[in-house]
Design an enzyme around this catalytic site. Structure first.
Site, mmCIF file in Angstrom:
data_model
loop_
_atom_site.group_PDB
_atom_site.id
_atom_site.type_symbol
_atom_site.label_atom_id
_atom_site.label_comp_id
_atom_site.label_asym_id
_atom_site.label_seq_id
_atom_site.Cartn_x
_atom_site.Cartn_y
_atom_site.Cartn_z
ATOM 1 N N SER A 101 -3.369 -7.982 3.215
ATOM 2 C CA SER A 101 -3.432 -7.771 4.666
ATOM 3 C C SER A 101 -3.789 -9.084 5.372
ATOM 4 O O SER A 101 -3.240 -9.395 6.430
ATOM 5 C CB SER A 101 -4.452 -6.686 4.992
ATOM 6 O OG SER A 101 -4.067 -5.482 4.369
ATOM 7 N N HIS A 119 0.839 -1.210 0.000
ATOM 8 C CA HIS A 119 0.000 0.000 0.000
ATOM 9 C C HIS A 119 0.877 1.265 0.000
ATOM 10 O O HIS A 119 0.579 2.223 -0.709
ATOM 11 C CB HIS A 119 -0.872 0.053 1.268
ATOM 12 C CG HIS A 119 -1.862 -1.058 1.416
ATOM 13 N ND1 HIS A 119 -1.937 -1.844 2.536
ATOM 14 C CD2 HIS A 119 -2.828 -1.517 0.582
ATOM 15 C CE1 HIS A 119 -2.911 -2.725 2.404
ATOM 16 N NE2 HIS A 119 -3.473 -2.556 1.218
HETATM 17 N N1 COA Z 1 -0.227 -4.202 -1.830
HETATM 18 C C1 COA Z 1 -0.569 -5.128 -0.911
HETATM 19 N N2 COA Z 1 -1.826 -5.507 -0.661
HETATM 20 C C2 COA Z 1 -2.799 -4.904 -1.351
HETATM 21 C C3 COA Z 1 -2.540 -3.928 -2.327
HETATM 22 C C4 COA Z 1 -1.188 -3.574 -2.547
HETATM 23 N N3 COA Z 1 -0.852 -2.654 -3.446
HETATM 24 N N4 COA Z 1 -3.706 -3.541 -2.860
HETATM 25 C C5 COA Z 1 -4.656 -4.236 -2.237
HETATM 26 N N5 COA Z 1 -4.113 -5.052 -1.329
HETATM 27 C C6 COA Z 1 -4.807 -6.008 -0.455
HETATM 28 C C7 COA Z 1 -5.515 -5.360 0.685
HETATM 29 O O1 COA Z 1 -4.682 -5.318 1.827
HETATM 30 C C8 COA Z 1 -6.694 -6.277 0.904
HETATM 31 O O2 COA Z 1 -6.325 -7.381 1.679
HETATM 32 P P1 COA Z 1 -7.426 -8.182 2.514
HETATM 33 O O3 COA Z 1 -8.583 -8.490 1.637
HETATM 34 O O4 COA Z 1 -6.673 -9.359 2.924
HETATM 35 O O5 COA Z 1 -7.793 -7.263 3.641
HETATM 36 C C9 COA Z 1 -6.999 -6.832 -0.465
HETATM 37 O O6 COA Z 1 -5.811 -6.616 -1.215
HETATM 38 C C10 COA Z 1 -8.140 -6.171 -1.107
HETATM 39 O O7 COA Z 1 -7.849 -4.798 -1.087
HETATM 40 P P2 COA Z 1 -8.888 -3.752 -1.536
HETATM 41 O O8 COA Z 1 -9.475 -4.151 -2.823
HETATM 42 O O9 COA Z 1 -8.235 -2.431 -1.437
HETATM 43 O O10 COA Z 1 -10.047 -3.942 -0.514
HETATM 44 P P3 COA Z 1 -10.247 -3.198 0.741
HETATM 45 O O11 COA Z 1 -11.164 -3.978 1.579
HETATM 46 O O12 COA Z 1 -8.976 -2.821 1.359
HETATM 47 O O13 COA Z 1 -11.001 -1.849 0.229
HETATM 48 C C11 COA Z 1 -12.895 -0.521 -0.458
HETATM 49 C C12 COA Z 1 -12.234 -1.905 -0.456
HETATM 50 C C13 COA Z 1 -12.933 0.074 0.935
HETATM 51 C C14 COA Z 1 -12.117 0.409 -1.355
HETATM 52 C C15 COA Z 1 -14.314 -0.685 -1.009
HETATM 53 O O14 COA Z 1 -14.944 -1.731 -0.304
HETATM 54 C C16 COA Z 1 -15.160 0.563 -0.919
HETATM 55 O O15 COA Z 1 -15.036 1.466 -1.700
HETATM 56 N N6 COA Z 1 -16.086 0.588 0.074
HETATM 57 C C17 COA Z 1 -16.972 1.718 0.306
HETATM 58 C C18 COA Z 1 -18.419 1.350 0.002
HETATM 59 C C19 COA Z 1 -18.726 1.533 -1.447
HETATM 60 O O16 COA Z 1 -18.638 2.614 -1.992
HETATM 61 N N7 COA Z 1 -19.146 0.435 -2.082
HETATM 62 C C20 COA Z 1 -19.518 0.424 -3.475
HETATM 63 C C21 COA Z 1 -18.329 0.392 -4.365
HETATM 64 S S1 COA Z 1 -18.809 0.259 -6.047
#
Ligand code: COA
Length: 168
Positions: free
Chosen positions: A137, A24
């Site tokens: 994560s 990240h």
């Molecule tokens: N390096 C390492 N790990 C990474 C990474 C990187 N560059 N990019 C992503 N990851 C990991 C994250 O740590 C996460 O791990 P986990 O699932 O084990 O916790 C996984 O990849 C998924 O990451 P991500 O896609 O960023 O999911 P998230 O849960 O961290 O975030 C939101 C998702 C919060 C952005 C999304 O749910 C959101 O926008 N929510 C708000 C509600 C909303 O608007 N919903 C409608 C959307 S259309």
């Protein structure tokens, strides 16, 4: 043709960051090299049952960014729809990191839905540094819980907190 990256453009990098990893941090720093300002927006999504509270997740990021001395990165949190948060911040760029091919389907759905919800918004993808392309994560939490080393994947303060929290 309209300029794609306008002056003073603010980009939002959303995520759960439970916990923040070097993967990240790499995306945050690279986004900050491209955009005038970057807001790292920590999602308050209890559905994901985070190990760390929202305050802790925000706190880790604030400490890490403070140590990096970059002044165009801000840490914040949000609840509800991401597009509503962007509107409130007057931002129209979402940053996402792409790790492996399997991220594509999920990211495609998310960016398409966000575009449907707000046509003003563009999602910009950065390829994750290959060193971190296999970590998440959850994987970090699993390794830490079972006593493995997470050195090199998360900053020291996060590694210490993980051990304290998960190995009790
Ligand atoms: N390096 C390492 N790990 C990474 C990474 C990187 N560059 N990019 C992503 N990851 C990991 C994250 O740590 C996460 O791990 P986990 O699932 O084990 O916790 C996984 O990849 C998924 O990451 P991500 O896609 O960023 O999911 P998230 O849960 O961290 O975030 C939101 C998702 C919060 C952005 C999304 O749910 C959101 O926008 N929510 C708000 C509600 C909303 O608007 N919903 C409608 C959307 S259309």
């Amino acid at each position: 043709m309209e300029k794609i990256i306008k002056k003073h453009q603010i980009a939002v990098y959303p995520g759960t960051f439970d916990p923040v990893t070097y993967g990240h941090i790499d995306i945050i720093n690279r986004a900050a090299n491209i955009f005038e300002g970057v807001i790292v927006a920590v999602a308050n999504n209890p559905d994901k049952n985070p190990v760390f509270t929202i305050e802790k997740r925000v706190g880790f990021l604030k400490q890490i960014i403070k140590d990096s001395n970059r002044n165009n990165i801000k840490i914040d949190f949000f609840k509800g729809l991401l597009v509503d948060y962007l509107e409130m911040k007057k931002a129209n760029i979402i940053i996402r990191g792409l790790r492996v091919f399997t991220d594509f389907d999920y990211e495609f759905a998310y960016s398409s839905m966000n575009k449907k919800l707000s046509n003003e918004i563009e999602t910009v993808f950065l390829m994750t540094n290959e060193k971190y392309s296999f970590i998440s994560s959850s994987l970090i939490k699993e390794v830490a819980k079972l006593g493995g080393s997470v050195k090199g994947y998360v900053p020291e303060i996060v590694a210490k907190a993980l051990i304290q929290k998960l190995q009790d």
